[in-house]
Design a protein around this motif. Structure first.
Motif, PDB file in Angstrom:
ATOM      1  N   LEU A  63      -6.017   2.275   8.530  1.00  0.00           N
ATOM      2  CA  LEU A  63      -5.508   2.700   7.223  1.00  0.00           C
ATOM      3  C   LEU A  63      -5.321   1.501   6.302  1.00  0.00           C
ATOM      4  CD1 LEU A  63      -2.878   5.408   8.255  1.00  0.00           C
ATOM      5  CD2 LEU A  63      -5.247   5.725   7.522  1.00  0.00           C
ATOM      6  N   ARG A  64      -4.900   0.393   6.866  1.00  0.00           N
ATOM      7  CA  ARG A  64      -4.701  -0.827   6.066  1.00  0.00           C
ATOM      8  C   ARG A  64      -6.015  -1.288   5.433  1.00  0.00           C
ATOM      9  NH1 ARG A  64      -3.363  -6.633   8.633  1.00  0.00           N
ATOM     10  NH2 ARG A  64      -3.137  -7.763   6.712  1.00  0.00           N
ATOM     11  N   ARG A  65      -7.113  -1.203   6.198  1.00  0.00           N
ATOM     12  CA  ARG A  65      -8.423  -1.610   5.672  1.00  0.00           C
ATOM     13  C   ARG A  65      -9.008  -0.575   4.729  1.00  0.00           C
ATOM     14  NH1 ARG A  65     -11.326  -2.730  11.139  1.00  0.00           N
ATOM     15  NH2 ARG A  65     -10.485  -0.674  11.225  1.00  0.00           N
ATOM     16  N   ALA A  66      -8.806   0.700   5.025  1.00  0.00           N
ATOM     17  CA  ALA A  66      -9.473   1.759   4.269  1.00  0.00           C
ATOM     18  C   ALA A  66      -8.792   2.069   2.938  1.00  0.00           C
ATOM     19  CB  ALA A  66      -9.551   3.034   5.102  1.00  0.00           C
ATOM     20  N   THR A  67      -7.494   1.871   2.834  1.00  0.00           N
ATOM     21  CA  THR A  67      -6.765   2.261   1.622  1.00  0.00           C
ATOM     22  C   THR A  67      -7.315   1.617   0.357  1.00  0.00           C
ATOM     23  OG1 THR A  67      -4.790   2.751   2.917  1.00  0.00           O
ATOM     24  CG2 THR A  67      -4.481   2.389   0.562  1.00  0.00           C
ATOM     25  N   PRO A  68      -7.598   0.308   0.301  1.00  0.00           N
ATOM     26  CA  PRO A  68      -8.164  -0.246  -0.933  1.00  0.00           C
ATOM     27  C   PRO A  68      -9.506   0.375  -1.306  1.00  0.00           C
ATOM     28  CG  PRO A  68      -7.302  -2.007   0.429  1.00  0.00           C
ATOM     29  CD  PRO A  68      -7.243  -0.755   1.251  1.00  0.00           C
ATOM     30  N   GLU A  69     -10.316   0.722  -0.297  1.00  0.00           N
ATOM     31  CA  GLU A  69     -11.596   1.377  -0.581  1.00  0.00           C
ATOM     32  C   GLU A  69     -11.378   2.768  -1.167  1.00  0.00           C
ATOM     33  OE1 GLU A  69     -14.025   1.337   2.916  1.00  0.00           O
ATOM     34  OE2 GLU A  69     -13.732  -0.818   3.207  1.00  0.00           O
ATOM     35  N   TRP A  70     -10.395   3.493  -0.628  1.00  0.00           N
ATOM     36  CA  TRP A  70     -10.099   4.837  -1.151  1.00  0.00           C
ATOM     37  C   TRP A  70      -9.602   4.750  -2.591  1.00  0.00           C
ATOM     38  CZ3 TRP A  70      -6.738   6.365   3.639  1.00  0.00           C
ATOM     39  CH2 TRP A  70      -7.573   6.549   4.745  1.00  0.00           C
ATOM     40  N   LEU A  71      -8.799   3.742  -2.876  1.00  0.00           N
ATOM     41  CA  LEU A  71      -8.267   3.593  -4.228  1.00  0.00           C
ATOM     42  C   LEU A  71      -9.365   3.200  -5.217  1.00  0.00           C
ATOM     43  CD1 LEU A  71      -4.958   1.749  -3.321  1.00  0.00           C
ATOM     44  CD2 LEU A  71      -5.146   4.063  -4.246  1.00  0.00           C
ATOM     45  N   ALA A  72     -10.417   2.538  -4.734  1.00  0.00           N
ATOM     46  CA  ALA A  72     -11.517   2.126  -5.599  1.00  0.00           C
ATOM     47  C   ALA A  72     -12.591   3.199  -5.734  1.00  0.00           C
ATOM     48  CB  ALA A  72     -12.144   0.844  -5.062  1.00  0.00           C
ATOM     49  N   ALA A  73     -12.463   4.276  -4.985  1.00  0.00           N
ATOM     50  CA  ALA A  73     -13.453   5.357  -5.040  1.00  0.00           C
ATOM     51  C   ALA A  73     -13.396   6.029  -6.410  1.00  0.00           C
ATOM     52  CB  ALA A  73     -13.176   6.365  -3.937  1.00  0.00           C
ATOM     53  N   PRO A  74     -14.483   6.680  -6.817  1.00  0.00           N
ATOM     54  CA  PRO A  74     -14.543   7.299  -8.147  1.00  0.00           C
ATOM     55  C   PRO A  74     -13.399   8.270  -8.448  1.00  0.00           C
ATOM     56  CG  PRO A  74     -16.718   7.291  -7.159  1.00  0.00           C
ATOM     57  CD  PRO A  74     -15.765   6.784  -6.118  1.00  0.00           C
ATOM     58  N   ALA A  75     -12.857   8.933  -7.420  1.00  0.00           N
ATOM     59  CA  ALA A  75     -11.787   9.906  -7.649  1.00  0.00           C
ATOM     60  C   ALA A  75     -10.524   9.256  -8.216  1.00  0.00           C
ATOM     61  CB  ALA A  75     -11.464  10.637  -6.348  1.00  0.00           C
ATOM     62  N   LEU A  76     -10.252   7.999  -7.865  1.00  0.00           N
ATOM     63  CA  LEU A  76      -9.002   7.347  -8.288  1.00  0.00           C
ATOM     64  C   LEU A  76      -9.206   6.124  -9.167  1.00  0.00           C
ATOM     65  CD1 LEU A  76      -7.037   7.508  -4.918  1.00  0.00           C
ATOM     66  CD2 LEU A  76      -6.855   9.056  -6.865  1.00  0.00           C
TER      67      LEU A  76
END
Length: 173
Positions: free
Chosen positions: A130-143
């Motif tokens: 989760l620590r590694r994936a969260t910045p990628e999720w925040l940079a995704a087009p949805a957010l």
């Protein structure tokens, strides 16, 4: 009771074992003759995976967000700029964590908060998924249109196991 090893598992293991190099002064252990590999259908999706000795091509860059400006990060850490809300993703699966994070960011952006704290945890060895994936999720087009920047939190707010997320202002209208 152990189950027998399947042919596909044995084939995958042999692919992994071929990437191992012995330490200096050591030799690879002798193995029994490997069973012949099953014929590969060239149209199967697994057949398109590159061999392990060649890195996978990097067609698409991993989306990256800018860090929070140092002055703003300092204000958030010293709580001179309010942390609008906190979310703790400990114990959630990746799918649940991503859904919870997206809903959390949308709600807080709609409410007009300018900074939030996302607690991911460090993981067992300090390298949590989760620590590694969260910045990628925040940079995704949805957010991406809501998030201004992401930085590791100050020790008092969780340090390496938490992130400050700076949110953009909502458009007036």
């Amino acid at each position: 009771m152990k189950r027998p090893i399947r042919a596909e598992e044995l084939r995958l293991w042999s692919m992994v074992a071929q990437t191992v190099h012995p330490l200096p002064g050591r030799a690879l252990p002798r193995t029994a003759t490997d069973p012949p590999a099953p014929p590969i259908d060239p149209n199967a999706p697994a057949a398109r995976i590159p061999p392990p000795d060649r890195p996978a091509p990097r067609n698409a860059r991993t989306p990256v967000l800018d860090p929070i400006e140092p002055g703003r990060r300092h204000r958030i850490a010293k709580e001179r700029e309010e942390i609008g809300a906190r979310i703790d993703l400990h114990g959630l699966t990746q799918d649940r964590a991503r859904a919870a994070l997206e809903g959390f960011i949308r709600r807080n952006w709609d409410e007009g908060h300018r900074a939030v704290l996302v607690i991911t945890g460090k993981g067992v060895r300090g390298d949590g998924i989760l620590r590694r994936a969260t910045p990628e999720w925040l940079a995704a087009p949805a957010l991406r249109d809501m998030v201004a920047g992401v930085s590791e939190a100050h020790r008092q707010h969780g340090g390496a196991g938490a992130l400050y997320v700076a949110l953009k202002r909502r458009p007036r209208g």
